[in-house]
Design a protein around this motif. Sequence first.
Motif, PDB file in Angstrom:
ATOM      1  N   LYS A  60       6.544  -5.166  -8.810  1.00 48.12           N
ATOM      2  CA  LYS A  60       7.688  -4.967  -7.909  1.00 48.12           C
ATOM      3  C   LYS A  60       8.800  -5.957  -8.224  1.00 48.12           C
ATOM      4  O   LYS A  60       9.982  -5.582  -8.294  1.00 48.12           O
ATOM      5  CB  LYS A  60       7.248  -5.127  -6.461  1.00 48.12           C
ATOM      6  CG  LYS A  60       8.370  -4.926  -5.448  1.00 48.12           C
ATOM      7  CD  LYS A  60       7.873  -5.163  -4.024  1.00 48.12           C
ATOM      8  CE  LYS A  60       8.996  -4.973  -3.002  1.00 48.12           C
ATOM      9  NZ  LYS A  60       8.525  -5.256  -1.628  1.00 48.12           N
ATOM     10  N   ASP A 109      10.023  -0.372  -8.965  1.00 48.14           N
ATOM     11  CA  ASP A 109       9.784  -0.131  -7.546  1.00 48.14           C
ATOM     12  C   ASP A 109      10.105   1.302  -7.122  1.00 48.14           C
ATOM     13  O   ASP A 109      10.213   1.608  -5.942  1.00 48.14           O
ATOM     14  CB  ASP A 109      10.603  -1.110  -6.699  1.00 48.14           C
ATOM     15  CG  ASP A 109      12.090  -1.065  -7.025  1.00 48.14           C
ATOM     16  OD1 ASP A 109      12.498  -0.215  -7.859  1.00 48.14           O
ATOM     17  OD2 ASP A 109      12.837  -1.885  -6.470  1.00 48.14           O
ATOM     18  N   TYR A 114       5.139   0.270  -8.655  1.00 48.03           N
ATOM     19  CA  TYR A 114       4.098  -0.661  -8.208  1.00 48.03           C
ATOM     20  C   TYR A 114       3.236  -0.085  -7.086  1.00 48.03           C
ATOM     21  O   TYR A 114       2.066  -0.464  -6.922  1.00 48.03           O
ATOM     22  CB  TYR A 114       4.733  -1.979  -7.741  1.00 48.03           C
ATOM     23  CG  TYR A 114       5.363  -1.935  -6.370  1.00 48.03           C
ATOM     24  CD1 TYR A 114       4.656  -2.354  -5.242  1.00 48.03           C
ATOM     25  CD2 TYR A 114       6.674  -1.482  -6.188  1.00 48.03           C
ATOM     26  CE1 TYR A 114       5.233  -2.309  -3.980  1.00 48.03           C
ATOM     27  CE2 TYR A 114       7.251  -1.434  -4.931  1.00 48.03           C
ATOM     28  CZ  TYR A 114       6.527  -1.854  -3.830  1.00 48.03           C
ATOM     29  OH  TYR A 114       7.094  -1.813  -2.577  1.00 48.03           O
TER      30      TYR A 114
END
Length: 397
Positions: free
Chosen positions: A78, A83, A91
């Motif tokens: 992340k 993300d 993630y």
Amino acid sequence: MDHKSGNFIFTSESVTEGHPDKICDKISDTILDCLIKQDKNSKVAMETMVTTGLVAVAGEVTSKGVINYQDIIRGTIKDIGYDDSETGFDYKSCGIIVSVGSQSPDIRIGVEKDAKEEQGAGDQGLMFGFAASETNEFMPMPIYYAHKLTKRLAEVRKKKILGFIRPDGKSQVSVRYENGFPVVITSIVLSTQHANSVSQKDLKEAVIEEVIKKVIPSDLLDKNTKFFINPTGRFVIGGPNGDTGLTGRKIIADTYGGMGRHGGGAFSGKDPSKVDRSGAYMARFIAKNTVAAGLAKKCEVQIAYAIGVSDPVSVMVNTFGTGIYDDEVISEAILNIFNLKPYSIVKTLDLLRPIFAKTSNYGHFGRTDDDFLWEKTVKIEELKREAAQINKTLVAV
């Protein structure tokens, strides 16, 4: 070009933190940091692999620390910037496999001694340190600016200066040397993962203005300098979705960009009892202080160890004919000042701290971070005095 005369073009590359190999390095080093933070005597050898939708972590750990591998791995991915599934890796949804055992007792016997000062090397191996006077940080110019470019790519992405930049990317810098000294950058290659919506024209213009021109001094460019921005024309699929990554596969980018030799050992995921890492940091510390002291314009230091033995089996110093004294004089001064037993290296550089995740991107050397004690030029005066005294004694004889 004639390399022997000192006239040549030298090229080095760097990769961003979103490159698959660098994701692995950062995961391995973040796990190491979390363990050292709880138990500074943790013994860690951690390897990571990433591929489409999957992270696999394996290695050996002996530590009093207790960590949640899933949380650490997802948090690291992340932080890097993966993300959203639109980037090709996420993630939140990636699969994670963890297979971690304990350190071999045979290795532990060799490393752990009753007298801490006689701690043996964690493995056999040879490592190199290098420094050159061609940049303020005593790094070769090609790798120095290659790292600056990839770091700037991450900066414009994270600060949303260029909203279409994605985490994966590479740089390559070619420098022309004349009489052994860097004169001009002849070409820059910059490839960055990007959103599908941006045109190649807009991307090239933006990268030149916001990345290259913000990083490279204008006096190092001339009218013949060539820019290659995303030379394939498209780089939407990147990161683990585009290529498998492994810990320790960017050892040349981690060090000196190919200028100066490499012992072959990777750094990331290894605690400081592994001389692959600590020995290479110490060799850099020595080489940088030697050049900063004005004893040479260029210096390479090799240290070699046998597993379980505290003293190195060999130490070599090479100033490539740039030293103000013979290499034997400089070498003797170095050996008189620096203690090269693994325990002393760890103590000198204060390596039992959770500082390693920061090293995993943009090079382990040539950095100004205060935690990187191997970059501190604190031995200058001592080296000057010792070398001068040794040389004076030899001349008198």
